[in-house]
Design a protein around this motif. Structure first.
Motif, PDB file in Angstrom:
ATOM      1  N   UNK A 149       0.847  -1.189   0.000  1.00 44.39           N
ATOM      2  CA  UNK A 149       0.000   0.000   0.000  1.00 44.39           C
ATOM      3  C   UNK A 149       0.883   1.240   0.000  1.00 44.39           C
ATOM      4  N   UNK A 150       0.579   2.192  -0.869  1.00 43.32           N
ATOM      5  CA  UNK A 150       1.233   3.493  -0.799  1.00 43.32           C
ATOM      6  C   UNK A 150       0.576   4.305   0.315  1.00 43.32           C
ATOM      7  N   UNK A 151       1.398   4.904   1.174  1.00 46.18           N
ATOM      8  CA  UNK A 151       0.868   5.662   2.316  1.00 46.18           C
ATOM      9  C   UNK A 151       1.493   7.046   2.377  1.00 46.18           C
ATOM     10  N   UNK A 152       0.779   7.949   3.020  1.00 49.74           N
ATOM     11  CA  UNK A 152       1.306   9.279   3.297  1.00 49.74           C
ATOM     12  C   UNK A 152       0.839   9.709   4.675  1.00 49.74           C
ATOM     13  N   UNK A 153       1.605  10.569   5.352  1.00 51.72           N
ATOM     14  CA  UNK A 153       1.221  10.987   6.707  1.00 51.72           C
ATOM     15  C   UNK A 153       0.103  12.020   6.670  1.00 51.72           C
ATOM     16  N   UNK A 198      -3.209   5.799   0.209  1.00 42.94           N
ATOM     17  CA  UNK A 198      -3.441   6.691  -0.919  1.00 42.94           C
ATOM     18  C   UNK A 198      -4.367   6.068  -1.959  1.00 42.94           C
ATOM     19  N   UNK A 199      -4.831   4.843  -1.708  1.00 44.26           N
ATOM     20  CA  UNK A 199      -5.659   4.156  -2.695  1.00 44.26           C
ATOM     21  C   UNK A 199      -4.853   3.594  -3.845  1.00 44.26           C
ATOM     22  N   UNK A 241       3.837  -1.308   3.787  1.00 38.69           N
ATOM     23  CA  UNK A 241       3.562   0.083   3.429  1.00 38.69           C
ATOM     24  C   UNK A 241       4.735   0.640   2.634  1.00 38.69           C
ATOM     25  N   UNK A 242       4.406   1.480   1.684  1.00 40.14           N
ATOM     26  CA  UNK A 242       5.417   2.197   0.914  1.00 40.14           C
ATOM     27  C   UNK A 242       5.197   3.684   1.130  1.00 40.14           C
ATOM     28  N   UNK A 243       6.165   4.346   1.755  1.00 33.35           N
ATOM     29  CA  UNK A 243       6.044   5.778   2.030  1.00 33.35           C
ATOM     30  C   UNK A 243       6.122   6.564   0.727  1.00 33.35           C
ATOM     31  N   UNK A 244       5.133   7.383   0.495  1.00 35.50           N
ATOM     32  CA  UNK A 244       5.022   8.186  -0.718  1.00 35.50           C
ATOM     33  C   UNK A 244       6.286   9.021  -0.951  1.00 35.50           C
ATOM     34  N   UNK A 245       6.894   8.826  -2.123  1.00 34.47           N
ATOM     35  CA  UNK A 245       8.026   9.646  -2.560  1.00 34.47           C
ATOM     36  C   UNK A 245       7.490  10.606  -3.619  1.00 34.47           C
TER      37      UNK A 245
END
Length: 417
Positions: A149-153, A198-199, A241-245
């Protein structure tokens, strides 16, 4: 990305963007004068090297389908098996239209299987951001994940709008909640924020297909990734989780859900600033769209009180500003603003003609609207509410004559959103 298939979900009705979505799908709504919302995600695909994409359309998709067919289908090497393919509901697995995000993918399970991809990346066609999906795929492979999953804070008080995850230090997801009223989850990297989905999901294909089949057989399921697929996978398969770059390369991460009229308006107004947060002029990450053949923009007359000019504005091809003044606005193709008129802090869609002596402020004017001479919009809230759609913040939406179109809705509809 050669062994990866993209599935772009673009069939949403976009009710909160009504009346802009009265006659078009949400991903087809214009953005930045020159683009449509879906162009942002499709540009991300091209820039990431993702060149096999199924685009799931459904709701009032004529203009969206035409835009994709004429602007995107021909830019990939079809002889090499690359494609941007429109996938309307074909009722192959039953007699229903798409009943949720997971069901939309399930109904095209045979098409996915025919491509035999190793990975499937699920995308949404209605967000504004810049992201290299190949980086996320690399992370998926490196962690031996079955789902990423792409994630963002986000701030804790925003969780009701997102799916939120509990992530351990190593990145594996331990918990998932879909749009909770509140949550005890906190980011391991910042105790004052929550990691939100982030969907954007990457699945090993075998994992995805098995979960879709199981979900389709569940009569109590909402057939939604956030409500059903992801909670069902949690604890059974390795989910990370993959932190949004952010490829936008600004100090703050830029990701916008332009799902409401006010958020859509704000995202467009940002483009008019001297140093916009979302940079459309970045050669490192170009944005493309269907290019129409219009002549260059033109500004005419320079008399006192009748000078054609635009300040802090986005002006596209075919626009004529004839002795009028435009400030802090976005004008799409083939717009004419006639003499002695003023347009301020507004978004004007294509093929609009604004007559002489008009004053327009904080408005969105839909395509093909003819504004009569002397019209005033955005200065008298009482009069605007009588004639147009007005948001609680005072943003005025002007549409074509609703009597000409299906599903006429009165302005009171807006009060429910």
């Amino acid at each position: 990305m050669k062994d990866t298939l993209g599935v772009l979900l673009a069939g949403g009705a976009g009710e909160r963007l009504f009346p802009l979505t009265r006659d078009r799908a949400k991903p087809a709504v214009p953005f930045g004068g020159h683009y449509r919302i879906i162009d942002i995600t499709l540009s991300n695909c091209i820039n990431s090297g993702l060149r096999k994409v199924y685009i799931m359309t459904q709701y009032k998709a004529l203009s969206l389908n035409r835009h994709i067919r004429e602007g995107w289908s021909g830019i990939v090497a079809q002889e090499l098996g690359e494609f941007f393919e429109i996938m309307p509901p074909m009722q192959r697995t039953g007699a229903n239209w798409y009943m949720g995000t997971a069901d939309a993918v399930y109904q095209n399970i045979y098409s996915i299987g025919s491509e035999q991809p190793k990975y499937v990346i699920i995308l949404s066609g209605d967000h504004i951001y810049k992201m290299d999906y190949s980086r996320m795929l690399e992370h998926h492979k490196d962690t031996n994940a079955e789902v990423t999953l792409a994630t963002l804070p986000i701030a804790p008080d925003e969780v009701s709008r997102f799916g939120v995850v509990e992530v351990e230090q190593g990145g594996e997801i331990l918990g998932f909640e879909e749009k909770p009223k509140s949550t005890a989850f906190r980011s391991p990297f910042n105790p004052n924020s929550v990691d939100a989905s982030m969907g954007i999901y990457i699945f090993n294909t075998e994992t995805l297909l098995k979960e879709l089949i199981a979900d389709a057989e569940d009569p109590h399921s909402k057939h939604d990734f956030g409500h059903n697929i992801l909670p069902n996978v949690l604890g059974k398969k390795k989910m990370v989780a993959y932190n949004f770059v952010d490829e936008n390369r600004q100090q703050a991460l830029y990701w916008r859900d332009v799902g409401t009229l006010d958020s859509y308006y704000d995202a467009n107004m940002d483009l008019c600033s001297v140093s916009p947060t979302f940079n459309l002029y970045d050669k490192h990450w170009p944005m493309r769209t269907r290019v129409r053949q219009y002549p260059p923009a033109k500004f005419v007359f320079g008399e006192p009180g009748r000078t054609g000019k635009a300040v802090n504005s986005v002006i596209t091809a075919g626009v004529i500003i004839s002795g009028a003044e435009v400030r802090n606005s976005v004008l799409s193709q083939d717009v004419r603003v006639n003499s002695y008129s003023e347009v301020d802090s507004s978004i004007i869609f294509s093929h609009v003609n604004i007559g002489r002596h008009c004053r327009i402020r904080r408005a969105i004017i839909d395509r093909d609207v003819q504004i009569p001479e002397g019209t005033v919009i955005g200065y008298d809230p009482v009069e605007d509410k009588r004639r147009y759609f007005v948001t609680p913040s005072g943003l005025t939406i002007v549409t074509r004559d609703r009597s000409l179109f299906e599903n006429p809705v009165e302005p009171e509809f807006q009060e429910r959103y």
